[in-house]
Motif scaffolding. Structure first.
Motif, PDB file in Angstrom:
ATOM      1  N   GLU A 125       0.945  -1.141   0.200  1.00  0.00           N
ATOM      2  CA  GLU A 125       0.118  -0.035   0.005  1.00  0.00           C
ATOM      3  C   GLU A 125       0.883   1.117   0.116  1.00  0.00           C
ATOM      4  OE1 GLU A 125      -2.411  -0.393   3.428  1.00  0.00           O
ATOM      5  OE2 GLU A 125      -3.885  -1.749   2.533  1.00  0.00           O
ATOM      6  N   ARG A 126       2.097   1.191   0.842  1.00  0.00           N
ATOM      7  CA  ARG A 126       2.627   2.411   0.695  1.00  0.00           C
ATOM      8  C   ARG A 126       3.796   2.325  -0.407  1.00  0.00           C
ATOM      9  NH1 ARG A 126       5.240   6.299   3.108  1.00  0.00           N
ATOM     10  NH2 ARG A 126       7.401   6.937   2.990  1.00  0.00           N
ATOM     11  N   GLY A 127       3.788   1.413  -1.142  1.00  0.00           N
ATOM     12  CA  GLY A 127       4.604   1.512  -2.569  1.00  0.00           C
ATOM     13  C   GLY A 127       3.712   2.020  -3.398  1.00  0.00           C
ATOM     14  N   ARG A 128       2.337   1.710  -3.713  1.00  0.00           N
ATOM     15  CA  ARG A 128       1.534   2.394  -4.596  1.00  0.00           C
ATOM     16  C   ARG A 128       1.375   3.831  -4.066  1.00  0.00           C
ATOM     17  NH1 ARG A 128      -0.848  -2.907  -4.472  1.00  0.00           N
ATOM     18  NH2 ARG A 128      -1.817  -2.692  -2.397  1.00  0.00           N
ATOM     19  N   MET A 129       1.241   4.115  -3.113  1.00  0.00           N
ATOM     20  CA  MET A 129       0.985   5.486  -2.546  1.00  0.00           C
ATOM     21  C   MET A 129       2.216   6.448  -3.218  1.00  0.00           C
ATOM     22  SD  MET A 129       1.091   7.360   1.270  1.00  0.00           S
ATOM     23  CE  MET A 129       2.786   7.180   1.066  1.00  0.00           C
ATOM     24  N   LEU A 130       3.357   5.987  -2.921  1.00  0.00           N
ATOM     25  CA  LEU A 130       4.436   6.770  -3.305  1.00  0.00           C
ATOM     26  C   LEU A 130       4.540   6.822  -4.970  1.00  0.00           C
ATOM     27  CD1 LEU A 130       7.266   5.048  -1.016  1.00  0.00           C
ATOM     28  CD2 LEU A 130       6.818   7.432  -0.768  1.00  0.00           C
ATOM     29  N   LEU A 131       4.213   5.600  -5.445  1.00  0.00           N
ATOM     30  CA  LEU A 131       4.400   5.783  -6.962  1.00  0.00           C
ATOM     31  C   LEU A 131       3.228   6.696  -7.583  1.00  0.00           C
ATOM     32  CD1 LEU A 131       4.707   1.849  -7.925  1.00  0.00           C
ATOM     33  CD2 LEU A 131       6.632   3.675  -8.234  1.00  0.00           C
ATOM     34  N   LYS A 132       2.071   6.933  -6.891  1.00  0.00           N
ATOM     35  CA  LYS A 132       0.867   7.622  -7.099  1.00  0.00           C
ATOM     36  C   LYS A 132       1.287   9.012  -7.059  1.00  0.00           C
ATOM     37  CE  LYS A 132      -3.919   9.013  -6.272  1.00  0.00           C
ATOM     38  NZ  LYS A 132      -5.073   8.731  -5.481  1.00  0.00           N
ATOM     39  N   ASP A 133       2.005   9.236  -5.862  1.00  0.00           N
ATOM     40  CA  ASP A 133       2.714  10.638  -5.418  1.00  0.00           C
ATOM     41  C   ASP A 133       3.610  11.299  -6.348  1.00  0.00           C
ATOM     42  OD1 ASP A 133       2.536  12.973  -3.607  1.00  0.00           O
ATOM     43  OD2 ASP A 133       4.423  12.287  -3.086  1.00  0.00           O
ATOM     44  N   LEU A 134       4.249  10.422  -7.202  1.00  0.00           N
ATOM     45  CA  LEU A 134       5.240  10.463  -7.915  1.00  0.00           C
ATOM     46  C   LEU A 134       4.951  10.655  -9.404  1.00  0.00           C
ATOM     47  CD1 LEU A 134       8.426   9.119  -6.317  1.00  0.00           C
ATOM     48  CD2 LEU A 134       7.798  11.599  -6.218  1.00  0.00           C
ATOM     49  N   GLY A 135       3.664  10.710  -9.650  1.00  0.00           N
ATOM     50  CA  GLY A 135       3.180  10.401 -11.160  1.00  0.00           C
ATOM     51  C   GLY A 135       3.194   9.156 -11.681  1.00  0.00           C
TER      52      GLY A 135
END
Length: 225
Positions: A125-135
């Protein structure tokens, strides 16, 4: 004694032994505050990367010490230094060093698996959040070879942020990118310092990008000029 520094070097030196010893870092005093974006500049061979590797506990000094969030790494065992590095530091290099056989999401989650502070589902979940945050939303299942150079470097930034480190160390993070992607990476760095209070130290040859940092530290012959 507390200095308010996120990371500090005291009389830091690295000398390669031999018939003619080679001094890479020569008694440097250095500090960076929380929320500060610092550029380390200098000619090739001036000691920039050597200093960064010492600050990142990736190399051991010949003398002197590195203090991270008030913790003197010289007093730690190898296992404690490894844990401190995983927990407090993130790294971005000139080449992304993503593992080609693993998905983008798996690459981002690797530091979390090593630290093992979160359950596996929370890591994803954190990995997906970081990827979303970085476009990079929608790229989770892709392999690195399916991404552009700029996208791969953003994945590398996400991976560096995986364990929520307080300090990010970057060695020529834009050296393999075009001008547009170089500015995009530094825009991310500025946002991380301004909004999240991260301390970021970036080695760079790009004077335009260095000038956009809060402060520049220029090295020559292993010393701060």
């Amino acid at each position: 004694m507390t200095t308010g520094a996120a990371i500090e070097a005291r009389k830091l030196a690295r000398i390669l032994p031999g018939l003619i010893p080679v001094t890479l870092v020569d008694g440097i005093d250095f500090m960076a505050k929380p929320g500060e974006l610092v550029a380390i500049t200098g000619a090739s061979g001036s000691g920039k990367s050597s200093l960064l590797y010492l600050l990142g506990l990736l190399d051991e000094p010949t003398s002197g010490s590195v203090i991270i969030d008030g913790i003197d790494s010289a007093s730690l065992t190898d296992a404690q230094r490894t844990h401190l590095r995983l927990e407090r530091l993130g790294f971005v290099f000139q080449f992304h060093f993503l593992l080609p056989e693993f998905s983008v999401l798996d690459n981002v989650c690797m530091p979390m698996k090593k630290l093992n502070a979160l359950p596996e589902q929370a890591q994803a979940e954190r990995g997906r959040m970081l990827l979303k945050d970085l476009g990079l939303e929608g790229s989770e299942k892709k392999l690195p070879e399916q991404l552009s150079g700029g996208e791969r470097q953003r994945v590398a930034v996400a991976r560096a942020l995986a364990n929520a480190p307080s300090i990010l160390l970057a060695d020529e993070p834009t050296g393999n990118l075009d001008s547009k992607n170089s500015h995009a990476v530094f825009d991310i760095f500025r946002r991380l310092t301004r909004q999240d209070g991260k301390t970021i130290i970036a080695v760079t040859h790009d004077q335009e990008l260095a000038s956009a940092c809060d402060r520049q530290v220029h090295l020559a012959d292993g010393q701060v000029v």
